[in-house]
Each structure stands twice: as structure tokens, then as C-alpha cells.
Scaffold this motif. Structure first.
Motif, short mmCIF file in Angstrom:
data_model
loop_
_atom_site.label_atom_id
_atom_site.label_comp_id
_atom_site.label_asym_id
_atom_site.label_seq_id
_atom_site.Cartn_x
_atom_site.Cartn_y
_atom_site.Cartn_z
N PRO A 256 -0.52 3.45 8.04
CA PRO A 256 -1.42 4.23 7.17
C PRO A 256 -0.97 4.25 5.71
CG PRO A 256 -0.98 5.44 9.17
CD PRO A 256 -0.07 4.26 9.18
N VAL A 257 0.35 4.31 5.48
CA VAL A 257 0.84 4.29 4.10
C VAL A 257 0.52 2.95 3.45
CG1 VAL A 257 2.94 4.30 2.69
CG2 VAL A 257 2.65 6.00 4.46
N MET A 258 0.70 1.87 4.21
CA MET A 258 0.38 0.54 3.69
C MET A 258 -1.11 0.42 3.38
SD MET A 258 1.18 -3.21 5.42
CE MET A 258 2.49 -2.52 6.36
N ALA A 259 -1.95 0.95 4.25
CA ALA A 259 -3.40 0.89 4.02
C ALA A 259 -3.79 1.70 2.79
CB ALA A 259 -4.14 1.40 5.25
N LEU A 260 -3.16 2.85 2.59
CA LEU A 260 -3.47 3.67 1.42
C LEU A 260 -3.04 3.00 0.12
CD1 LEU A 260 -4.75 6.37 0.85
CD2 LEU A 260 -2.50 7.41 0.99
N ALA B 10 -5.43 0.20 -0.57
CA ALA B 10 -6.72 0.71 -1.02
C ALA B 10 -6.68 1.13 -2.49
CB ALA B 10 -7.16 1.89 -0.15
N ILE B 11 -5.60 1.77 -2.90
CA ILE B 11 -5.47 2.19 -4.30
C ILE B 11 -5.38 0.97 -5.21
CG2 ILE B 11 -3.92 3.32 -5.96
CD1 ILE B 11 -3.30 5.37 -3.75
N LEU B 12 -4.57 0.00 -4.83
CA LEU B 12 -4.44 -1.21 -5.66
C LEU B 12 -5.75 -2.00 -5.71
CD1 LEU B 12 -0.87 -2.41 -4.67
CD2 LEU B 12 -1.58 -1.28 -6.77
N ALA B 13 -6.44 -2.08 -4.57
CA ALA B 13 -7.72 -2.80 -4.54
C ALA B 13 -8.77 -2.09 -5.40
CB ALA B 13 -8.21 -2.93 -3.11
N ALA B 14 -8.74 -0.76 -5.42
CA ALA B 14 -9.68 -0.02 -6.25
C ALA B 14 -9.41 -0.27 -7.74
CB ALA B 14 -9.59 1.47 -5.94
N CYS B 15 -8.15 -0.31 -8.13
CA CYS B 15 -7.82 -0.58 -9.53
C CYS B 15 -8.22 -2.00 -9.93
CB CYS B 15 -6.32 -0.39 -9.76
SG CYS B 15 -5.80 1.32 -9.65
N PHE C 151 2.95 -8.19 -1.17
CA PHE C 151 2.88 -7.65 0.18
C PHE C 151 3.14 -8.69 1.27
CE2 PHE C 151 0.87 -3.75 -1.34
CZ PHE C 151 1.48 -2.85 -0.48
N ARG C 152 3.04 -9.95 0.91
CA ARG C 152 3.26 -11.00 1.90
C ARG C 152 4.72 -11.03 2.32
NH1 ARG C 152 2.47 -16.56 -0.30
NH2 ARG C 152 4.70 -16.69 -0.01
N ARG C 153 4.95 -11.27 3.57
CA ARG C 153 6.32 -11.33 4.07
C ARG C 153 6.93 -12.69 3.72
NH1 ARG C 153 7.90 -6.34 5.84
NH2 ARG C 153 6.18 -5.36 6.88
N PRO C 154 8.16 -12.69 3.17
CA PRO C 154 8.80 -13.98 2.84
C PRO C 154 9.31 -14.69 4.07
CG PRO C 154 10.13 -12.14 2.04
CD PRO C 154 8.90 -11.58 2.68
N LEU D 36 3.31 4.74 -5.21
CA LEU D 36 3.08 3.31 -4.97
C LEU D 36 4.38 2.57 -4.67
CD1 LEU D 36 0.30 2.51 -7.57
CD2 LEU D 36 0.07 2.74 -5.11
N GLU D 37 5.42 2.83 -5.44
CA GLU D 37 6.69 2.16 -5.19
C GLU D 37 7.29 2.62 -3.87
OE1 GLU D 37 8.23 -0.33 -6.80
OE2 GLU D 37 6.50 -0.42 -8.12
N GLY D 38 7.21 3.90 -3.59
CA GLY D 38 7.70 4.41 -2.31
C GLY D 38 6.90 3.86 -1.15
N GLY D 39 5.59 3.75 -1.33
CA GLY D 39 4.74 3.19 -0.28
C GLY D 39 5.04 1.74 0.00
N MET D 40 5.34 0.99 -1.05
CA MET D 40 5.68 -0.42 -0.84
C MET D 40 7.02 -0.56 -0.12
SD MET D 40 4.51 -2.38 -4.24
CE MET D 40 2.84 -2.34 -4.81
N GLU D 41 7.97 0.31 -0.45
CA GLU D 41 9.26 0.25 0.23
C GLU D 41 9.14 0.68 1.69
OE1 GLU D 41 12.07 -1.08 -0.90
OE2 GLU D 41 10.95 -1.60 -2.70
N VAL D 42 8.31 1.70 1.95
CA VAL D 42 8.10 2.16 3.32
C VAL D 42 7.40 1.07 4.14
CG1 VAL D 42 6.74 3.78 4.72
CG2 VAL D 42 8.14 4.62 2.86
#
Length: 84
Positions: free
Chosen positions: A32-36, A39-44, A81-84, A13-19
Motif C-alpha cells: 500500500p505504501v508503494m501504491a500511494l 499514485a502521488i508521483l503519477a499525479a504530479c 522503482f525498478r529492481r536492479p 516520498l523518500e521514506g515510502g521509497m525506502e520502505v
């Protein structure tokens, strides 16, 4: 086993957010990494929300607290996730 799962999810998750924020990573990998990750965070968050709604029958206070927790998690997740 719990520690290994926590380590892997935290790394992913941390790596995906940085990517997802890095402009050096190509878009066909970043999206695709962002979508995954989303999806994981939305499921939780959805699971917490469903449990909160189900708990309203037994304990109104506990159900409302879980629903509020899901709302806060959604708010901070969108803000992250929002861009500053």
C-alpha cells in the motif's frame, strides 16, 4: 507553510521509497505504501503533462519542454522503482 509541506512530502516520498525496497517490512505494509507513492508521483507527472498539452496553444516551445520534462520524470521514476 511551503517549507513545512515540502518537508512532509519529502519525508513521506523518500521514506515510502525506502520502505518499498526493504525486505524487512511486511508485504501488507510495503505494497500500500508503494501504491500511494506511485499514485502521488503519477499525479504530479500527469499534471505537468496536462499543463504542457494546454500550453501548446499559446507557446509551442514551452509546451514541448513541459511534455519532455514529464517524459523524463516518468522515465527516471520508473527507473528508480525498478529492481536492479
Amino acid at each position: 507553510m511551503d517549507t513545512v509541506l515540502e518537508l512532509l512530502l519529502d519525508l513521506f516520498l523518500e521514506g515510502g521509497m525506502e520502505v518499498s525496497k526493504s525486505k524487512q517490512v511486511p508485504k501488507y505494509i510495503r505494497y500500500p505504501v508503494m501504491a500511494l507513492v506511485i499514485a502521488i508521483l503519477a499525479a504530479c507527472i500527469g499534471l505537468i503533462l496536462v499543463i504542457g498539452i494546454a500550453m501548446l496553444r499559446d507557446s509551442v516551445l514551452a509546451g514541448l519542454l513541459l511534455i519532455a520534462l514529464a517524459g523524463l520524470a516518468a522515465f527516471f521514476g520508473i527507473r528508480r522503482f525498478r529492481r536492479p
